[in-house]
Scaffold this motif. Sequence first.
Motif, PDB file in Angstrom:
ATOM      1  N   ASP A  28      16.711 -14.493  44.948  1.00  0.00           N
ATOM      2  CA  ASP A  28      16.092 -13.826  43.795  1.00  0.00           C
ATOM      3  C   ASP A  28      16.201 -14.664  42.530  1.00  0.00           C
ATOM      4  OD1 ASP A  28      14.956 -11.568  44.866  1.00  0.00           O
ATOM      5  OD2 ASP A  28      16.739 -10.323  44.614  1.00  0.00           O
ATOM      6  N   PHE A  29      17.143 -15.592  42.494  1.00  0.00           N
ATOM      7  CA  PHE A  29      17.303 -16.462  41.332  1.00  0.00           C
ATOM      8  C   PHE A  29      16.077 -17.350  41.144  1.00  0.00           C
ATOM      9  CE2 PHE A  29      18.623 -20.715  39.786  1.00  0.00           C
ATOM     10  CZ  PHE A  29      18.990 -20.373  38.501  1.00  0.00           C
ATOM     11  N   VAL A  30      15.442 -17.762  42.256  1.00  0.00           N
ATOM     12  CA  VAL A  30      14.322 -18.696  42.150  1.00  0.00           C
ATOM     13  C   VAL A  30      12.964 -18.043  42.380  1.00  0.00           C
ATOM     14  CG1 VAL A  30      15.773 -20.621  42.843  1.00  0.00           C
ATOM     15  CG2 VAL A  30      14.465 -19.403  44.578  1.00  0.00           C
ATOM     16  N   ILE A  31      12.939 -16.841  42.944  1.00  0.00           N
ATOM     17  CA  ILE A  31      11.672 -16.194  43.276  1.00  0.00           C
ATOM     18  C   ILE A  31      10.757 -15.999  42.069  1.00  0.00           C
ATOM     19  CG2 ILE A  31      10.687 -13.975  44.032  1.00  0.00           C
ATOM     20  CD1 ILE A  31      12.807 -13.936  46.239  1.00  0.00           C
ATOM     21  N   PRO A  32      11.272 -15.685  40.849  1.00  0.00           N
ATOM     22  CA  PRO A  32      10.360 -15.561  39.705  1.00  0.00           C
ATOM     23  C   PRO A  32       9.570 -16.835  39.424  1.00  0.00           C
ATOM     24  CG  PRO A  32      12.456 -14.543  39.200  1.00  0.00           C
ATOM     25  CD  PRO A  32      12.648 -15.262  40.494  1.00  0.00           C
ATOM     26  N   VAL A  33      10.110 -17.988  39.796  1.00  0.00           N
ATOM     27  CA  VAL A  33       9.416 -19.261  39.597  1.00  0.00           C
ATOM     28  C   VAL A  33       8.631 -19.653  40.845  1.00  0.00           C
ATOM     29  CG1 VAL A  33       9.707 -21.737  39.137  1.00  0.00           C
ATOM     30  CG2 VAL A  33      11.116 -20.049  37.931  1.00  0.00           C
ATOM     31  N   ASN A  34       9.211 -19.412  42.022  1.00  0.00           N
ATOM     32  CA  ASN A  34       8.575 -19.797  43.279  1.00  0.00           C
ATOM     33  C   ASN A  34       8.694 -18.645  44.274  1.00  0.00           C
ATOM     34  OD1 ASN A  34       7.521 -21.063  45.535  1.00  0.00           O
ATOM     35  ND2 ASN A  34       9.334 -22.326  45.900  1.00  0.00           N
ATOM     36  N   LYS A  35       7.697 -17.773  44.285  1.00  0.00           N
ATOM     37  CA  LYS A  35       7.748 -16.587  45.145  1.00  0.00           C
ATOM     38  C   LYS A  35       7.698 -16.935  46.629  1.00  0.00           C
ATOM     39  CE  LYS A  35       4.148 -13.867  45.457  1.00  0.00           C
ATOM     40  NZ  LYS A  35       3.707 -14.006  46.861  1.00  0.00           N
ATOM     41  N   GLU A  36       7.266 -18.151  46.963  1.00  0.00           N
ATOM     42  CA  GLU A  36       7.163 -18.514  48.375  1.00  0.00           C
ATOM     43  C   GLU A  36       8.537 -18.568  49.043  1.00  0.00           C
ATOM     44  OE1 GLU A  36       4.212 -18.284  49.183  1.00  0.00           O
ATOM     45  OE2 GLU A  36       3.361 -18.530  47.178  1.00  0.00           O
ATOM     46  N   GLN A  37       9.585 -18.749  48.274  1.00  0.00           N
ATOM     47  CA  GLN A  37      10.927 -18.717  48.850  1.00  0.00           C
ATOM     48  C   GLN A  37      11.212 -17.356  49.483  1.00  0.00           C
ATOM     49  OE1 GLN A  37      12.274 -21.636  49.234  1.00  0.00           O
ATOM     50  NE2 GLN A  37      13.670 -22.055  47.548  1.00  0.00           N
ATOM     51  N   GLY A  38      10.841 -16.299  48.793  1.00  0.00           N
ATOM     52  CA  GLY A  38      11.114 -14.961  49.300  1.00  0.00           C
ATOM     53  C   GLY A  38      10.292 -14.596  50.513  1.00  0.00           C
ATOM     54  N   GLU A  39       9.120 -15.233  50.659  1.00  0.00           N
ATOM     55  CA  GLU A  39       8.246 -14.899  51.785  1.00  0.00           C
ATOM     56  C   GLU A  39       8.734 -15.497  53.096  1.00  0.00           C
ATOM     57  OE1 GLU A  39       6.000 -12.580  51.192  1.00  0.00           O
ATOM     58  OE2 GLU A  39       6.853 -12.727  49.183  1.00  0.00           O
ATOM     59  N   GLN A  40       9.848 -16.214  53.056  1.00  0.00           N
ATOM     60  CA  GLN A  40      10.447 -16.770  54.271  1.00  0.00           C
ATOM     61  C   GLN A  40      11.670 -15.983  54.722  1.00  0.00           C
ATOM     62  OE1 GLN A  40      10.868 -21.250  53.820  1.00  0.00           O
ATOM     63  NE2 GLN A  40      10.207 -20.696  51.753  1.00  0.00           N
ATOM     64  N   ILE A  41      11.976 -14.915  54.023  1.00  0.00           N
ATOM     65  CA  ILE A  41      13.237 -14.205  54.251  1.00  0.00           C
ATOM     66  C   ILE A  41      12.957 -12.772  54.699  1.00  0.00           C
ATOM     67  CG2 ILE A  41      15.336 -13.345  53.128  1.00  0.00           C
ATOM     68  CD1 ILE A  41      15.090 -15.730  51.189  1.00  0.00           C
ATOM     69  N   GLY A  42      13.640 -12.341  55.753  1.00  0.00           N
ATOM     70  CA  GLY A  42      13.667 -10.929  56.092  1.00  0.00           C
ATOM     71  C   GLY A  42      12.731 -10.445  57.171  1.00  0.00           C
ATOM     72  N   TRP A  43      11.970 -11.322  57.817  1.00  0.00           N
ATOM     73  CA  TRP A  43      11.009 -10.842  58.808  1.00  0.00           C
ATOM     74  C   TRP A  43      11.657 -10.215  60.042  1.00  0.00           C
ATOM     75  CZ3 TRP A  43       6.609  -9.767  56.933  1.00  0.00           C
ATOM     76  CH2 TRP A  43       6.019 -10.556  55.932  1.00  0.00           C
ATOM     77  N   PRO A  44      12.754 -10.727  60.572  1.00  0.00           N
ATOM     78  CA  PRO A  44      13.397 -10.023  61.689  1.00  0.00           C
ATOM     79  C   PRO A  44      13.873  -8.621  61.300  1.00  0.00           C
ATOM     80  CG  PRO A  44      14.131 -12.298  61.638  1.00  0.00           C
ATOM     81  CD  PRO A  44      13.373 -12.057  60.360  1.00  0.00           C
ATOM     82  N   ALA A  45      14.465  -8.475  60.098  1.00  0.00           N
ATOM     83  CA  ALA A  45      14.910  -7.161  59.642  1.00  0.00           C
ATOM     84  C   ALA A  45      13.717  -6.245  59.388  1.00  0.00           C
ATOM     85  CB  ALA A  45      15.738  -7.309  58.364  1.00  0.00           C
ATOM     86  N   PHE A  46      12.639  -6.802  58.861  1.00  0.00           N
ATOM     87  CA  PHE A  46      11.397  -6.042  58.683  1.00  0.00           C
ATOM     88  C   PHE A  46      10.935  -5.459  60.017  1.00  0.00           C
ATOM     89  CE2 PHE A  46       6.814  -6.362  59.375  1.00  0.00           C
ATOM     90  CZ  PHE A  46       6.299  -5.538  58.391  1.00  0.00           C
ATOM     91  N   THR A  47      10.934  -6.285  61.038  1.00  0.00           N
ATOM     92  CA  THR A  47      10.483  -5.832  62.358  1.00  0.00           C
ATOM     93  C   THR A  47      11.394  -4.746  62.906  1.00  0.00           C
ATOM     94  OG1 THR A  47       9.615  -8.067  62.765  1.00  0.00           O
ATOM     95  CG2 THR A  47       9.849  -6.607  64.673  1.00  0.00           C
ATOM     96  N   ALA A  48      12.693  -4.891  62.681  1.00  0.00           N
ATOM     97  CA  ALA A  48      13.626  -3.868  63.149  1.00  0.00           C
ATOM     98  C   ALA A  48      13.356  -2.531  62.473  1.00  0.00           C
ATOM     99  CB  ALA A  48      15.063  -4.321  62.888  1.00  0.00           C
ATOM    100  N   SER A  49      13.021  -2.551  61.179  1.00  0.00           N
ATOM    101  CA  SER A  49      12.710  -1.306  60.469  1.00  0.00           C
ATOM    102  C   SER A  49      11.430  -0.668  61.009  1.00  0.00           C
ATOM    103  CB  SER A  49      12.563  -1.575  58.971  1.00  0.00           C
ATOM    104  OG  SER A  49      13.780  -2.043  58.411  1.00  0.00           O
ATOM    105  N   VAL A  50      10.439  -1.501  61.294  1.00  0.00           N
ATOM    106  CA  VAL A  50       9.195  -0.981  61.868  1.00  0.00           C
ATOM    107  C   VAL A  50       9.476  -0.371  63.239  1.00  0.00           C
ATOM    108  CG1 VAL A  50       6.906  -1.604  62.730  1.00  0.00           C
ATOM    109  CG2 VAL A  50       7.737  -2.578  60.574  1.00  0.00           C
TER     110      VAL A  50
END
Length: 487
Positions: free
Chosen positions: A346-368
Amino acid sequence: MTRPAVAAFAVRPVMTVALVVGAVLTALSGRYGYHRDELYFMVAGRHLSWGYVDQPPLTPFIARVSTAVFGDTVMGLRVLSTLSTVATIVVVALIAREFGSERRGQILAAICAAVSGFVLGVGHLVSTATYDLLAWMLIGLFAVKLLRTGDGRWWLALGLTAGIALENKYLVVLPIGALLVALLIVGPRGVLRSWWLLAGVAVAGLIALPNVLWQFQHDWPQLKVAGGISEDDGTENRIMFVPLQILQLSPFLVPVWIAGFRRIWVGLPWARAVALAYPVLCVIVLAAGGKSYYALPLLLVLVAAGCEPTLRWIDRHRAAAVVGLVLTALTSAVFTLPVLPASAADFVIPVNKEQGEQIGWPAFTASVAAAWDRIPADERSTATLFTGNYGEAGALVRYGPAHGLPAPYSAHMSFWDWARPPDTNTGPVLLVELERTPIFESYFRDCEQVGTIDSIVSNDEDGTALVLCAGPSEAWSTLWPKVRQFY
């Protein structure tokens, strides 16, 4: 008129710089995870075609080749992107050589490219911009060779590169168009009065033709996508254009590309069209409401030109130069590469949002999967998993089978073309929505939110609603054209 011969190329030191960057990218390539676009490209690579709704075919093809050769992993997917970045750094040094840089100037050009935030950012990922950047640098190299030597045969190299680039992204018409406008304004116009120019255009057209025909046969969907980008983000893109030109390449490199522009304009009149092409391109991008990075590659050409005069400053301020390059490398790495723990992104996402788009997909799938489990077992054979965008669909294609999830459907971009739910799917529908939308949910019956995605970072998926509906309001074959999304 033929210009003086260029200096010998500093092969070893330039290759050393490029390979060090390649090693860094390789070491960090698997640290977070797939980017949402990469998940999409991998699925697109399984549906090889001469075109897609939002892009030509080259990047999905490269994604398929890379995973087939180097392994179906995050690291395997990114190998060819890393090699493309290594090549980009070498080409920037070659451009500096064409502008008259000796050994030290070529090495500095390679170093400046290596520490640039834009180069590192696109080099870390598989994206259309990754291969577009290499194409733009090659076009810049061949354009400078054309102007330096006056040899019209370089139009063939320009046409070949442009044709291949058009099979990756249509943006390549922008720098070429800007260069042609600049040549008409400041010359030398003699290079335009050449049959080689027509030959280069013919080569580019022949290579690009399969995708152009695909777009024509499908009613030019990429124009709809581009229109959506301009309409939705155009104002923000225009406001942020200048700040992002500075930040995305690196603020520390601003004096270098300014020196490059001045050097060309004052000391290399034969190359003035190359310098003028950058402001011309900026005007075009601003008028179209395009993204700021559309113009960034031409700044690297100016950086290459600015390295020779920058050396004279470095000779007088060695300590400051070393500190500046180190700070550039560190800030670029922190903001574009996965060097921080995922929880600190989150420290860098305001400048480079693409960093955040690489994080959390396995957990996302588990929630779905947890939301899907709320559907009674005897109703799942006629149930549908429907996602709002291609990143979500790509993630569920990748990680869903391990959770027992069915193949997802999406009306976003080319997912709409690849599959639609059968009309026999009259049962429950699990919607994955970035935010709940009454108009969209009106296509379904009795919708109720049953979950929320809680990401560890502030990325696009954080807060996504998981909405369970009793079923579609009409047959999927009737509904499908109504829910299509081009952006």
